[in-house]
Design a protein around this motif. Sequence first.
Motif: not given
Length: 286
Positions: A71-75
Amino acid sequence: MVFFRSKLRLAIASSTPYFQRGFSTSRIVSKSAIVTGAGQGIGKAIALRLARDGFDICVNDLEANSTKVNSVVAEVQSLGRKAVAAYADISKLPQVEAMVNASVDGLGPLDVIVANAGITKVQWGMDVQESDLQRLFEVNFYGVLYSDQVAAKQFIRQGSGGKIINAASLVAFRPLLMIPIYSATKAAVRSLTQSLAMELAKHKITVNAYAPGVVDTPMWEQGDEEMSAINGLPKGQNFKDTVSLITLGRTSVPEDVAKMVSFLASADSDYVTGQTMLVDGGMAFS
């Protein structure tokens, strides 16, 4: 792309970088940073803040937290930066080495490492068991030391200097009840930060630390529950009671800490080293 290096599973994803203003008057172009323990809480806020400042980010956490890491990677990608997800237990030196290698492979030369990952345990000092002592120091101190060592070696190979930023805590200055060993590990990080700053200055590497106070994160939720089990206060009350100890009259959020790390990662802090910067709302002297 997913691959294995030294038993470390890595997932690499990238997107087109862009130019964006960093802290204050600094402009950061095509630089990279590793943030350990970045799946949630303070680490996540730091990763996203540095991405907004223009850094490509290596997002580290345990593989058990892969959903949060992804999720952090996507953000980070949504902010126009490259992202590398690296699953590693930072208390294990070979995994830290693989993490740094993965960051360099996926993002290019390393510029900043934020040794943020840490754990806590609430207990009286007289009740500390050997296993508790060992694990707290393995993660909170060994993990910081390994991260610093491996990143510094990478900076030296690159020959262009770099920035090491460690996670200390308010308790490195003012120990609190029921977290004696956690407090000791953070005091050790503060001392290590000063020592490495002297040792690495000749390589144009600065070493600093940030010291949060009471931050609304999953770690504090866990600590609050453990404190309640000891002192019998209702869940959440221990957290609320800290407000009276804070000069600014409120507990903090992860973004408060990320602002300080943004400064320490920027060119604006080039003449700052060996410092542990309190981000506690004035709790240390209240």
